[in-house]
Design an enzyme around this catalytic site. Structure first.
Site, PDB file in Angstrom:
ATOM      1  N   HIS A  59       2.513  10.915   1.082  1.00  0.00           N
ATOM      2  CA  HIS A  59       3.513  10.421   2.092  1.00  0.00           C
ATOM      3  C   HIS A  59       5.094  10.477   1.514  1.00  0.00           C
ATOM      4  CE1 HIS A  59       0.085   8.457   3.937  1.00  0.00           C
ATOM      5  NE2 HIS A  59      -0.274   7.894   2.857  1.00  0.00           N
ATOM      6  N   GLU A  73       0.524   8.403  -3.354  1.00  0.00           N
ATOM      7  CA  GLU A  73       1.439   7.780  -2.275  1.00  0.00           C
ATOM      8  C   GLU A  73       2.632   8.844  -2.233  1.00  0.00           C
ATOM      9  OE1 GLU A  73       0.924   5.444   0.133  1.00  0.00           O
ATOM     10  OE2 GLU A  73      -1.229   5.482  -0.913  1.00  0.00           O
ATOM     11  N   HIS A  82       0.860  -1.285   0.152  1.00  0.00           N
ATOM     12  CA  HIS A  82      -0.242  -0.032  -0.074  1.00  0.00           C
ATOM     13  C   HIS A  82       0.957   1.307   0.112  1.00  0.00           C
ATOM     14  CE1 HIS A  82      -3.400   2.482   1.864  1.00  0.00           C
ATOM     15  NE2 HIS A  82      -2.924   2.993   0.774  1.00  0.00           N
TER      16      HIS A  82
END
Ligand code: NAG
Ligand code: NAG
Ligand code: NAG
Ligand code: NAG
Length: 233
Positions: free
Chosen positions: A124, A120, A60
């Site tokens: 992040h 992502e 993920h």
């Protein structure tokens, strides 16, 4: 002379945390169980278009945090699209976007086929960019997935897809597999059903050299309840 050098070094050390705009202290490496993520999610039962679904845990993401806050959207550093189908396939192998069908060599450049990785990275990856530039961020994350095979870890306790293990057996099996460190489990519970295993996170210190206990303040393990969970095949 030594005194001046020493003071200078001290000054640099003191100023350092102020000059980097994201001071992450650890990373949560999150892998997901495709069958759990896709089939049994009550919010959106048809969320996945990938067919067939992978039968291994897939990535993920890798989420930088500090111990008081989950860091997000730290800089405006843009995502760099992969240009070759081979690069696309290599990343897709362990880090697929299960919500999308597989593209072809003709269609993989479409924005939607890299939107998961873009997301992502911007949400992040930008928070650890001071240590892990984009290419490194993606390659190191893929390395972590090669080193931490969740199916193998669970198999050591005979926990296999298609079973209903207890949360504590999954938790303690992963705990032992990662040299006695607390993992982060995440489940989703369809109405009036057993919680379904969706994700397993392993936490690392900032250099990724040492596994640490996932910080208790951000653990999602409670989402799995206290009893048996479903690990769907
Ligand atoms: C964690 O990050 C937040 C947001 O950047 C910051 O306000 C806080 O001081 C940081 N905490 C630590 C312990 O570094
Ligand atoms: C970061 O950006 C994403 C996507 O735009 C958004 O969903 C999320 O709420 C943002 N997070 C923070 C903490 O601002
Ligand atoms: C997970 O295992 C660790 C180590 O045994 C333990 O401290 C923790 O309480 C466990 N959590 C759950 C939810 O079982
Ligand atoms: C991570 O752990 C290793 C081994 O304990 C240590 O050498 C390193 O300094 C740690 N890195 C950080 C950023 O804490």
């Amino acid at each position: 002379m030594m005194g001046i050098v020493f003071k200078l070094i001290l000054l640099i050390l003191l100023l350092c945390p102020l000059t980097i705009n994201s001071s992450f202290q650890y990373l949560t490496f999150v892998q997901q169980w495709p069958r759990g993520y896709c089939t049994d999610n009550p919010a959106n039962p048809n969320r996945c278009q990938r067919n067939p679904l992978p039968t291994v845990f897939t990535i993920h993401g890798l989420w930088p945090g500090n111990f008081t806050k989950i860091l997000q959207n730290c800089t405006s550093s843009p995502y760099t699209s992969l240009r070759t189908f081979q690069d696309w396939n290599n990343r897709n192998l362990r880090w697929p976007d299960l919500t999308k069908p597989s593209p072809t060599a003709q269609t993989f450049r479409q924005e939607k086929f890299q939107s998961f990785w873009r997301h992502e990275w911007t949400k992040h990856g930008t928070c650890s960019e001071n240590m892990y530039p984009q290419a490194t961020y993606f390659s190191r994350t893929i390395q972590l997935s090669q080193r931490h095979n969740i199916l193998n870890y669970l198999a050591t306790s005979n926990i296999r897809p298609g079973s209903n293990p207890t949360v504590s057996s999954v938790n303690s099996t992963i705990y032992k597999a990662i040299s006695n460190h607390v993992p982060d489990l995440m489940c989703v519970t369809p109405p009036r059903q057993t919680p379904v295993l969706v994700e397993i996170g392993i936490c690392f210190n900032a250099t990724m050299t040492t596994i640490i206990d996932c910080p208790s303040g951000f653990l999602r393990t409670r989402s799995c309840g206290t009893n048996t969970i479903s690990f769907p095949a």
